[in-house]
Design a protein around this motif. Structure first.
Motif, PDB file in Angstrom:
ATOM      1  N   UNK A   7      12.639  15.856  55.125  1.00 12.49           N
ATOM      2  CA  UNK A   7      11.977  16.963  54.431  1.00 12.49           C
ATOM      3  C   UNK A   7      10.512  17.037  54.819  1.00 12.49           C
ATOM      4  N   UNK A   8       9.853  15.894  54.855  1.00 12.37           N
ATOM      5  CA  UNK A   8       8.450  15.857  55.247  1.00 12.37           C
ATOM      6  C   UNK A   8       8.262  16.425  56.647  1.00 12.37           C
ATOM      7  N   UNK A   9       9.115  16.011  57.576  1.00 14.45           N
ATOM      8  CA  UNK A   9       8.983  16.464  58.959  1.00 14.45           C
ATOM      9  C   UNK A   9       9.262  17.960  59.087  1.00 14.45           C
ATOM     10  N   UNK A  10      10.224  18.445  58.334  1.00 18.50           N
ATOM     11  CA  UNK A  10      10.516  19.879  58.378  1.00 18.50           C
ATOM     12  C   UNK A  10       9.332  20.688  57.876  1.00 18.50           C
ATOM     13  N   UNK A  11       8.750  20.275  56.764  1.00 18.19           N
ATOM     14  CA  UNK A  11       7.611  21.014  56.212  1.00 18.19           C
ATOM     15  C   UNK A  11       6.405  20.955  57.140  1.00 18.19           C
ATOM     16  N   UNK A  12       6.200  19.799  57.766  1.00 20.34           N
ATOM     17  CA  UNK A  12       5.002  19.614  58.589  1.00 20.34           C
ATOM     18  C   UNK A  12       5.126  20.305  59.944  1.00 20.34           C
ATOM     19  N   UNK A  13       6.317  20.263  60.561  1.00 20.06           N
ATOM     20  CA  UNK A  13       6.453  20.777  61.927  1.00 20.06           C
ATOM     21  C   UNK A  13       7.756  21.516  62.196  1.00 20.06           C
ATOM     22  N   UNK A  14       8.885  20.923  61.888  1.00 16.57           N
ATOM     23  CA  UNK A  14      10.154  21.412  62.423  1.00 16.57           C
ATOM     24  C   UNK A  14      10.506  22.816  61.962  1.00 16.57           C
ATOM     25  N   UNK A  15      10.119  23.175  60.728  1.00 20.34           N
ATOM     26  CA  UNK A  15      10.408  24.522  60.243  1.00 20.34           C
ATOM     27  C   UNK A  15       9.494  25.572  60.865  1.00 20.34           C
ATOM     28  N   UNK A  16       8.543  25.137  61.664  1.00 16.83           N
ATOM     29  CA  UNK A  16       7.543  26.054  62.218  1.00 16.83           C
ATOM     30  C   UNK A  16       7.667  26.222  63.730  1.00 16.83           C
ATOM     31  N   UNK A  17       8.688  25.630  64.333  1.00 20.18           N
ATOM     32  CA  UNK A  17       8.867  25.742  65.772  1.00 20.18           C
ATOM     33  C   UNK A  17      10.241  26.311  66.073  1.00 20.18           C
ATOM     34  N   UNK A  18      10.379  26.858  67.274  1.00 22.19           N
ATOM     35  CA  UNK A  18      11.635  27.485  67.690  1.00 22.19           C
ATOM     36  C   UNK A  18      12.520  26.425  68.328  1.00 22.19           C
ATOM     37  N   UNK A  19      13.288  25.736  67.495  1.00 19.94           N
ATOM     38  CA  UNK A  19      14.135  24.640  67.964  1.00 19.94           C
ATOM     39  C   UNK A  19      15.550  24.839  67.423  1.00 19.94           C
ATOM     40  N   UNK A  20      16.565  24.654  68.249  1.00 17.26           N
ATOM     41  CA  UNK A  20      17.946  24.785  67.759  1.00 17.26           C
ATOM     42  C   UNK A  20      18.245  23.772  66.656  1.00 17.26           C
ATOM     43  N   UNK A  21      19.009  24.200  65.681  1.00 15.74           N
ATOM     44  CA  UNK A  21      19.352  23.313  64.570  1.00 15.74           C
ATOM     45  C   UNK A  21      20.073  22.063  65.064  1.00 15.74           C
ATOM     46  N   UNK A  22      20.867  22.201  66.129  1.00 18.76           N
ATOM     47  CA  UNK A  22      21.617  21.057  66.640  1.00 18.76           C
ATOM     48  C   UNK A  22      20.720  20.005  67.288  1.00 18.76           C
ATOM     49  N   UNK A  23      19.472  20.334  67.542  1.00 18.43           N
ATOM     50  CA  UNK A  23      18.544  19.384  68.141  1.00 18.43           C
ATOM     51  C   UNK A  23      17.836  18.519  67.097  1.00 18.43           C
ATOM     52  N   UNK A  24      18.105  18.779  65.834  1.00 18.15           N
ATOM     53  CA  UNK A  24      17.495  18.001  64.749  1.00 18.15           C
ATOM     54  C   UNK A  24      18.583  17.102  64.164  1.00 18.15           C
ATOM     55  N   UNK A  25      18.457  15.816  64.401  1.00 18.42           N
ATOM     56  CA  UNK A  25      19.497  14.853  64.056  1.00 18.42           C
ATOM     57  C   UNK A  25      19.061  14.072  62.811  1.00 18.42           C
ATOM     58  N   UNK A  26      19.335  14.657  61.650  1.00 19.33           N
ATOM     59  CA  UNK A  26      18.935  14.037  60.388  1.00 19.33           C
ATOM     60  C   UNK A  26      19.964  13.007  59.946  1.00 19.33           C
ATOM     61  N   UNK A  27      19.493  11.957  59.303  1.00 19.53           N
ATOM     62  CA  UNK A  27      20.398  10.998  58.675  1.00 19.53           C
ATOM     63  C   UNK A  27      20.985  11.608  57.409  1.00 19.53           C
ATOM     64  N   UNK A  28      22.112  11.086  56.981  1.00 23.12           N
ATOM     65  CA  UNK A  28      22.849  11.658  55.861  1.00 23.12           C
ATOM     66  C   UNK A  28      22.050  11.607  54.565  1.00 23.12           C
ATOM     67  N   UNK A  29      22.246  12.630  53.751  1.00 26.93           N
ATOM     68  CA  UNK A  29      21.684  12.664  52.407  1.00 26.93           C
ATOM     69  C   UNK A  29      22.682  12.058  51.421  1.00 26.93           C
ATOM     70  N   UNK A  30      22.193  11.703  50.251  1.00 26.64           N
ATOM     71  CA  UNK A  30      23.063  11.062  49.256  1.00 26.64           C
ATOM     72  C   UNK A  30      24.139  11.998  48.733  1.00 26.64           C
ATOM     73  N   UNK A  31      23.902  13.308  48.827  1.00 22.80           N
ATOM     74  CA  UNK A  31      24.890  14.278  48.338  1.00 22.80           C
ATOM     75  C   UNK A  31      25.692  14.885  49.489  1.00 22.80           C
ATOM     76  N   UNK A  32      25.728  14.191  50.630  1.00 22.37           N
ATOM     77  CA  UNK A  32      26.427  14.729  51.789  1.00 22.37           C
ATOM     78  C   UNK A  32      27.884  14.336  51.885  1.00 22.37           C
ATOM     79  N   UNK A  33      28.379  13.538  50.934  1.00 22.05           N
ATOM     80  CA  UNK A  33      29.794  13.208  50.900  1.00 22.05           C
ATOM     81  C   UNK A  33      30.185  11.933  51.616  1.00 22.05           C
TER      82      UNK A  33
END
Length: 257
Positions: free
Chosen positions: A90-116
């Motif tokens: 979340x921190x990285x998205x707010x600081x940079x990733x949400x502001x650049x033109x990058x494919x979603x598949x290029x962002x490899x996030x670790x699982x969240x607790x509500x991800x099943x």
């Protein structure tokens, strides 16, 4: 695992803001150089206040980078619900990733607790994702830059002093169930993955980091000071502010890098 005998460099900036800008400029230059040469750049991010500052500073410099050729990963994550402000993603998205033109598949996030996924399943899933981008000489991507924060206790990622996770070398990602720093439940890359990076950049600011930096430079055991065991294949750099550098011998300061 083969250790890489790489000289550790210390680069000092006057204050945290100047430090963040300097690291961001180097980061954007490094990524741009690689993608302009037609290669894919893999970058492992970290959390913490300085990790966020560096990415926020990079946002202002990011306009002409071909982000479709860049993949972002995380060396560790707090296993909390998706979108939690305490997640490194979340921190990285707010600081940079949400502001650049990058494919979603290029962002490899670790699982969240509500991800099943159960915790071990989440660790195995991220290890498998790393394996999809295995390089010629390892079972995971060829990271160009791995960013790491360093805690006052010398921890990196979620590898804490004198705990079993720092000793694991036969797995890429492991769960942490009782982290000494909250939140207790985390996922972390292991030392072999971190140390496969071409460049390991540790970013530290504040007087509370000075003892850990001093121990890491003095060759302390990585089991007691995990930062001492972080080594890039080509470069291992501590980017620090003046306050964190209080215990650095003058001969270890690199004024030209």
């Amino acid at each position: 695992m083969t250790e890489h005998l790489v000289e550790k460099r210390v680069v000092i900036a006057s204050d945290p803001d100047t430090l963040a800008r300097a690291v961001a400029e180097r980061f954007i230059h490094r990524v741009r150089k690689r993608v302009d040469a037609g290669a894919i750049a893999h970058v492992s991010l970290t959390g913490g206040s300085m990790g966020g500052r560096v990415l926020a500073a990079a946002r202002d410099l990011a306009g002409d980078v071909t982000w479709s050729k860049v993949h972002f990963w995380w060396s560790d994550e707090r296993v909390l619900p998706a979108g939690s402000a305490d997640r490194n993603e979340t921190q990285a998205r707010h600081a940079l990733l949400d502001h650049i033109d990058i494919p979603a598949d290029n962002i490899h996030a670790m699982a969240a607790s509500d991800g099943g996924l159960q915790l071990q399943e989440a660790a195995d899933s991220y290890a498998a994702e790393l394996g999809r981008f295995a390089s010629e000489d390892s079972a995971w991507p060829r990271f160009d830059v791995t960013f790491l924060g360093v805690g006052p206790d010398g921890h990196i990622a979620s590898l804490f002093p004198d705990r079993p996770e720092i000793q694991i070398v036969d797995r890429a990602v492991v769960p942490v169930t009782d982290s000494p720093k909250p939140p207790a439940i985390r996922l972390t890359m292991t030392r072999p993955v971190i140390n496969s990076s071409q460049r390991v950049w540790m970013v530290m600011a504040g007087p509370d980091k000075a003892p850990a930096l001093g121990l890491a430079l003095a060759g302390a055991s990585y089991t007691s000071v995990p930062a001492a065991g972080a080594k890039g294949r080509g470069r291992t750099v501590f980017f620090v502010d003046q306050a964190a550098a209080a215990q650095v011998p003058p001969e270890l300061i690199d004024r030209d890098y």
